[in-house]
Design a protein around this motif. Structure first.
Motif, mmCIF file in Angstrom:
data_model
loop_
_atom_site.group_PDB
_atom_site.id
_atom_site.type_symbol
_atom_site.label_atom_id
_atom_site.label_comp_id
_atom_site.label_asym_id
_atom_site.label_seq_id
_atom_site.Cartn_x
_atom_site.Cartn_y
_atom_site.Cartn_z
ATOM 1 N N LEU A 68 0.972 -1.142 -0.060
ATOM 2 C CA LEU A 68 -0.081 0.200 0.053
ATOM 3 C C LEU A 68 0.803 1.168 0.011
ATOM 4 N N ASN A 69 0.804 2.046 -1.060
ATOM 5 C CA ASN A 69 1.619 3.264 -1.069
ATOM 6 C C ASN A 69 0.863 4.540 -0.991
ATOM 7 N N TYR A 70 1.362 5.570 -0.459
ATOM 8 C CA TYR A 70 1.053 6.894 -0.440
ATOM 9 C C TYR A 70 1.206 7.754 -1.663
ATOM 10 N N GLU A 71 0.598 8.583 -2.095
ATOM 11 C CA GLU A 71 0.857 9.415 -3.025
ATOM 12 C C GLU A 71 0.271 10.908 -2.855
ATOM 13 N N GLY A 72 0.906 11.729 -2.274
ATOM 14 C CA GLY A 72 0.406 13.004 -1.866
ATOM 15 C C GLY A 72 0.066 13.924 -3.245
ATOM 16 N N GLU A 73 -0.968 14.517 -3.295
ATOM 17 C CA GLU A 73 -1.354 15.246 -4.482
ATOM 18 C C GLU A 73 -2.262 16.466 -4.117
ATOM 19 N N VAL A 74 -2.564 17.339 -5.099
ATOM 20 C CA VAL A 74 -3.563 18.355 -5.131
ATOM 21 C C VAL A 74 -4.750 17.994 -5.710
ATOM 22 N N ALA A 75 -5.813 18.245 -5.346
ATOM 23 C CA ALA A 75 -7.088 17.921 -5.974
ATOM 24 C C ALA A 75 -7.791 19.158 -6.314
ATOM 25 N N ILE A 76 -8.075 19.005 -7.595
ATOM 26 C CA ILE A 76 -9.150 20.098 -8.180
ATOM 27 C C ILE A 76 -10.628 19.698 -7.868
ATOM 28 N N VAL A 77 -11.097 20.794 -7.518
ATOM 29 C CA VAL A 77 -12.774 20.676 -7.205
ATOM 30 C C VAL A 77 -13.671 21.516 -8.027
ATOM 31 N N ILE A 78 -14.448 20.966 -8.981
ATOM 32 C CA ILE A 78 -15.293 21.523 -9.878
ATOM 33 C C ILE A 78 -16.442 22.542 -9.192
ATOM 34 N N GLY A 79 -16.663 23.606 -9.760
ATOM 35 C CA GLY A 79 -17.497 24.480 -9.113
ATOM 36 C C GLY A 79 -18.737 24.624 -10.071
ATOM 37 N N ASP A 127 1.431 3.242 10.837
ATOM 38 C CA ASP A 127 2.081 4.496 10.207
ATOM 39 C C ASP A 127 1.028 5.673 10.269
ATOM 40 N N PHE A 128 1.466 6.783 10.458
ATOM 41 C CA PHE A 128 0.742 8.026 10.380
ATOM 42 C C PHE A 128 1.195 8.699 9.188
ATOM 43 N N VAL A 129 0.255 9.043 7.985
ATOM 44 C CA VAL A 129 0.625 9.714 6.720
ATOM 45 C C VAL A 129 0.041 11.060 6.750
ATOM 46 N N GLU A 130 0.990 12.048 6.460
ATOM 47 C CA GLU A 130 0.238 13.389 6.278
ATOM 48 C C GLU A 130 0.764 13.919 4.828
ATOM 49 N N VAL A 131 0.026 14.755 4.477
ATOM 50 C CA VAL A 131 0.222 15.442 3.147
ATOM 51 C C VAL A 131 0.058 16.747 3.385
ATOM 52 N N GLU A 132 1.111 17.809 3.021
ATOM 53 C CA GLU A 132 1.017 19.018 3.091
ATOM 54 C C GLU A 132 1.054 19.875 1.780
ATOM 55 N N THR A 148 4.966 15.113 1.583
ATOM 56 C CA THR A 148 4.344 13.891 2.309
ATOM 57 C C THR A 148 5.317 13.611 3.504
ATOM 58 N N TYR A 149 4.711 13.134 4.716
ATOM 59 C CA TYR A 149 5.275 12.744 5.776
ATOM 60 C C TYR A 149 4.802 11.210 6.270
ATOM 61 N N VAL A 150 5.600 10.673 6.641
ATOM 62 C CA VAL A 150 5.209 9.418 7.185
ATOM 63 C C VAL A 150 6.057 9.333 8.469
ATOM 64 N N ASN A 151 5.063 9.423 9.788
ATOM 65 C CA ASN A 151 5.610 9.306 11.078
ATOM 66 C C ASN A 151 6.337 10.508 11.337
ATOM 67 N N GLY A 152 6.071 11.786 10.698
ATOM 68 C CA GLY A 152 6.790 12.903 10.943
ATOM 69 C C GLY A 152 8.003 13.169 10.069
ATOM 70 N N GLU A 153 8.483 12.139 9.336
ATOM 71 C CA GLU A 153 9.679 12.309 8.594
ATOM 72 C C GLU A 153 9.064 12.715 6.866
ATOM 73 N N VAL A 154 9.669 13.611 6.338
ATOM 74 C CA VAL A 154 9.544 13.885 4.953
ATOM 75 C C VAL A 154 10.026 12.941 4.076
ATOM 76 N N VAL A 155 8.729 12.463 3.078
ATOM 77 C CA VAL A 155 9.172 11.401 2.126
ATOM 78 C C VAL A 155 9.068 11.686 0.775
#
Length: 281
Positions: free
Chosen positions: A95-106, A225-230, A172-179
């Motif tokens: 199972l892989n993370y992939e940090g991204e920007v999501a576009i939302v249609i209005g 694991d705790f995964v964050e995308v900023e 993207t961070y995994v357990n606080g580390e930039v990945v």
């Protein structure tokens, strides 16, 4: 830049606006950001994702891009939220993370030019386009189970309007580390191009989501694991990986595999390691 969120408030889904460290409902009710039960910030009729867009990711796989982007579909049943659990089914490993920007249609978009596309975008949010590569051997064409399994599309925490996508950092961070450490400037096709491209033949409705691609260094994560995308200006999306409560059934359908295709994709296109793998997690 206004930021709108959807939260569970007194048992109902409510849209709120962020005011510092509080979220404010239309009737004046307030809840602290840290105490809120988040929901996906939008309710799309469809979620469309571009395969490859960030140049660092393309270089990582040692391939070239075609003349135009290609896409896959994530079912809405894969939707998840900020703080939601990401389920790695029992019997799966990759199972892989992939940090991204999501576009939302209005606004409803159909047959528009790239120069017009910004007028049809409500705003942007943070996404993590998780991939369950254990099913890559059977679903490589559609990516249905790879990218569309339950819980694998967290969005949030909020929808930000009036955000300029140019020159923004994505980490993207995994357990606080930039990945993962990328920028929207390394995208081959920008947000307006992607919207106009899809809208040539597919009507985009308000709330629909387009995922714009991930930078290099997508790697496997495991339960706990705790995964964050900023994303600069959009906030920080956080989710914990958990193990599924039941194994993938073995009496029907293709089973999870661990082929060279699966491993090389999950580990970042490291084709030179075929048959000489580093220790598995």
């Amino acid at each position: 830049m206004p930021e709108y969120r959807r939260i569970l408030l007194d048992g109902a889904a409510v849209q709120v606006v962020r005011d510092g460290e509080e979220l404010v409902a239309g009737d004046g009710r307030r809840v602290k950001v840290e105490d809120a039960h988040h929901l996906p910030p939008v309710v799309p009729s469809k979620i469309i994702a571009v395969h490859l867009n960030h140049r660092s990711r393309v270089e990582e796989f040692r391939i070239g891009l075609g003349p135009a982007p290609t896409y896959f579909h994530k079912p809405t049943s894969s939707l998840n939220s900020h703080g939601g659990a990401i389920v790695r089914p029992e019997g799966c490993k990759w199972l892989n993370y992939e940090g991204e920007v999501a576009i939302v249609i209005g606004r409803t978009a159909r047959n528009i030019a790239p120069a017009e596309a910004g007028e049809y975008i409500a705003g942007y949010t943070v996404a993590n386009d998780y991939g369950l590569h254990d099913f890559r051997d059977t679903d490589a064409g559609s990516m249905l189970r790879v990218k569309g399994s339950d819980t694998l599309c967290p969005l949030g925490p909020g929808l930000v309007t009036d955000w300029d996508f140019r020159g923004k950092s994505l980490r993207t961070y995994v357990n606080g580390e930039v990945v993962q450490d990328g920028s929207t400037d390394e995208m081959e096709w920008d947000m307006h191009y992607l919207v106009a491209d899809i809208a040539r033949t597919i009507t985009l409705n308000p709330g629909d989501v387009l995922l714009s691609g991930t930078p290099a260094n997508s790697r496997p994560v495991r339960p706990g694991d705790f995964v964050e995308v900023e994303v600069e200006g959009l906030g920080r999306l956080g989710n914990r990986i958990v193990s599924g409560p039941t194994p993938v059934r073995t009496d029907v359908g293709a089973q999870p595999t661990e082929s060279e295709e699966v491993l090389s994709t999950a580990l970042g296109g490291d084709w030179e390691f075929r048959g000489i793998r580093p220790p598995k997690r």
